[in-house]
Design a protein around this motif. Structure first.
Motif, mmCIF file in Angstrom:
data_model
loop_
_atom_site.group_PDB
_atom_site.id
_atom_site.type_symbol
_atom_site.label_atom_id
_atom_site.label_comp_id
_atom_site.label_asym_id
_atom_site.label_seq_id
_atom_site.Cartn_x
_atom_site.Cartn_y
_atom_site.Cartn_z
ATOM 1 N N LEU A 75 -5.719 75.706 -4.490
ATOM 2 C CA LEU A 75 -6.015 77.233 -5.294
ATOM 3 C C LEU A 75 -5.446 78.185 -4.890
ATOM 4 O O LEU A 75 -4.761 78.894 -5.932
ATOM 5 C CB LEU A 75 -7.578 77.517 -4.880
ATOM 6 C CG LEU A 75 -8.074 78.576 -5.696
ATOM 7 C CD1 LEU A 75 -8.054 78.433 -7.521
ATOM 8 C CD2 LEU A 75 -9.620 78.776 -5.480
ATOM 9 N N ASN A 76 -4.932 78.502 -3.717
ATOM 10 C CA ASN A 76 -3.921 79.424 -3.319
ATOM 11 C C ASN A 76 -2.858 79.300 -3.917
ATOM 12 O O ASN A 76 -1.905 80.223 -4.595
ATOM 13 C CB ASN A 76 -3.642 79.641 -1.552
ATOM 14 C CG ASN A 76 -4.938 80.110 -0.952
ATOM 15 O OD1 ASN A 76 -5.779 80.867 -1.579
ATOM 16 N ND2 ASN A 76 -4.938 79.887 0.478
ATOM 17 N N GLY A 77 -2.094 78.132 -3.966
ATOM 18 C CA GLY A 77 -0.717 77.640 -4.756
ATOM 19 C C GLY A 77 -1.093 78.151 -6.155
ATOM 20 O O GLY A 77 0.089 78.695 -6.391
ATOM 21 N N PHE A 114 -16.475 70.516 -5.646
ATOM 22 C CA PHE A 114 -16.467 70.914 -7.276
ATOM 23 C C PHE A 114 -16.033 72.192 -7.459
ATOM 24 O O PHE A 114 -15.366 72.435 -8.424
ATOM 25 C CB PHE A 114 -17.658 70.415 -7.339
ATOM 26 C CG PHE A 114 -17.993 70.425 -9.061
ATOM 27 C CD1 PHE A 114 -17.467 69.432 -10.031
ATOM 28 C CD2 PHE A 114 -18.622 71.508 -9.630
ATOM 29 C CE1 PHE A 114 -17.590 69.617 -11.316
ATOM 30 C CE2 PHE A 114 -18.736 71.436 -11.073
ATOM 31 C CZ PHE A 114 -18.132 70.693 -11.702
ATOM 32 N N PRO A 115 -16.780 73.119 -6.942
ATOM 33 C CA PRO A 115 -16.496 74.592 -7.362
ATOM 34 C C PRO A 115 -14.948 74.982 -7.207
ATOM 35 O O PRO A 115 -14.215 75.725 -8.123
ATOM 36 C CB PRO A 115 -17.282 75.551 -6.449
ATOM 37 C CG PRO A 115 -18.411 74.603 -5.878
ATOM 38 C CD PRO A 115 -17.607 73.138 -5.769
ATOM 39 N N ILE A 116 -14.287 74.416 -6.179
ATOM 40 C CA ILE A 116 -12.935 74.887 -5.985
ATOM 41 C C ILE A 116 -12.039 74.009 -6.973
ATOM 42 O O ILE A 116 -11.084 74.394 -7.571
ATOM 43 C CB ILE A 116 -12.242 74.273 -4.541
ATOM 44 C CG1 ILE A 116 -13.214 75.052 -3.562
ATOM 45 C CG2 ILE A 116 -11.046 75.007 -4.188
ATOM 46 C CD1 ILE A 116 -13.222 74.518 -1.948
ATOM 47 N N LEU A 117 -12.283 72.951 -7.470
ATOM 48 C CA LEU A 117 -11.535 72.113 -8.393
ATOM 49 C C LEU A 117 -11.819 72.765 -9.715
ATOM 50 O O LEU A 117 -10.964 72.938 -10.561
ATOM 51 C CB LEU A 117 -12.173 70.625 -8.359
ATOM 52 C CG LEU A 117 -11.881 69.840 -7.258
ATOM 53 C CD1 LEU A 117 -12.360 68.366 -7.588
ATOM 54 C CD2 LEU A 117 -10.465 69.521 -7.075
ATOM 55 N N ARG A 122 -9.600 76.191 -14.180
ATOM 56 C CA ARG A 122 -9.486 77.371 -14.932
ATOM 57 C C ARG A 122 -8.257 78.217 -14.919
ATOM 58 O O ARG A 122 -7.614 78.572 -15.862
ATOM 59 C CB ARG A 122 -10.605 78.187 -14.466
ATOM 60 C CG ARG A 122 -11.976 77.724 -15.204
ATOM 61 C CD ARG A 122 -13.115 79.004 -14.815
ATOM 62 N NE ARG A 122 -13.428 79.405 -13.505
ATOM 63 C CZ ARG A 122 -13.961 78.749 -12.581
ATOM 64 N NH1 ARG A 122 -14.604 77.484 -12.844
ATOM 65 N NH2 ARG A 122 -13.959 79.085 -11.466
ATOM 66 N N ALA A 123 -7.761 78.275 -13.553
ATOM 67 C CA ALA A 123 -6.319 79.127 -13.177
ATOM 68 C C ALA A 123 -5.368 78.240 -14.010
ATOM 69 O O ALA A 123 -4.371 79.056 -14.291
ATOM 70 C CB ALA A 123 -6.197 79.300 -11.741
#
Length: 182
Positions: A75-77, A114-117, A122-123
Motif C-alpha cells: 500500500l505504501n508503494g 482484506f481492508p488493506i487489499l 482502490r488506489a
C-alpha cells in the motif's frame, strides 16, 4: 544427500532486478517483520526503465503478521507511485501470498488483510496501467534492504532527491551506476 557449504547447484542462477518496459516505472516493495515486538519495516524503491532510482521510502509500523506487514508495504508503494505522478507501473514483491491476493479474489485472502487489499485495489484504479508480479528475493534486494533498515530504525523517511547512503551499495549490486542519479 549431504552437500557441503561450498557446493554449488548446477544450473543455478541468481535472480537480479530487471528494468521495466519503456515508459513504465517499477515499484519494488518488501517488509521486514519481527514477531515478538510486532514491529515492521516497510521498504519501497521506485526505478524507471533506465534503472534510475526515482525515490522510495523506509517506514516503520506495527503489524500483527508478516503478511499484514507485506500488505502495508504494498500500500505504501502504491501511494508513493501515485504521489510521484507515475501512470504506468509494475509492482513487484517477493511475497507470493501478497501478489496472489492482490491479483486474485481478495475474498479468498486472509480476512485480516482484506481492508488493506481493498485500499490497494482502490488506489491502483488511478493508474493508466499497472501489474503485480512476484519476484525471487534476489530481484527484490533494494526493497528488502530498505525494509530491514526501517525495522532496525536506521531510516524512516520518504526520499526523492537523496538516496539513503545505506542503500547505495545494494543498488550498485543490482548493476546500477553509483551513486545513482536522482
Amino acid at each position: 544427500m549431504n552437500m557441503s557449504e561450498n557446493a554449488v547447484e548446477v544450473g543455478a542462477t541468481e535472480a537480479r532486478w530487471s528494468a521495466p518496459p519503456h515508459a513504465y516505472c517499477k515499484v519494488n516493495v518488501d517488509a521486514s517483520w519481527e514477531g515478538g515486538s510486532k514491529l515492521a519495516g516497510l521498504g519501497v524503491v521506485v526505478r524507471d526503465s533506465n534503472a534510475v532510482c526515482l525515490g522510495g521510502s523506509c517506514k516503520t509500523r506495527l503489524a500483527e503478521s508478516a503478511i499484514e506487514a507485506e500488505a502495508h508495504a504494498a500500500l505504501n508503494g502504491v501511494h508513493l507511485a501515485a504521489q510521484m505522478g507515475i501512470s504506468h507501473v509494475v509492482f513487484e514483491s517477493d511475497s507470493k501470498e501478497l501478489v496472489q491476493s492482490v491479483k486474485g479474489h481478495i475474498q479468498k485472502s486472509r480476512w485480516t488483510i482484506f481492508p488493506i487489499l481493498s485500499a490497494i485495489r482502490r488506489a491502483c484504479s488511478g493508474f493508466s496501467s499497472y501489474s503485480w508480479n512476484w519476484v525471487h528475493r534476489g530481484a527484490n534486494k533494494a526493497a528488502d534492504a530498505a525494509a530491514s533498515h526501517a525495522r532496525r530504525r536506521m531510516c524512516d523517511e520518504v526520499w526523492e532527491s537523496s538516496l539513503p547512503s545505506s542503500l547505495v551499495f545494494v543498488l550498485q549490486a543490482d548493476g546500477l551506476p553509483c551513486p545513482p542519479t536522482l
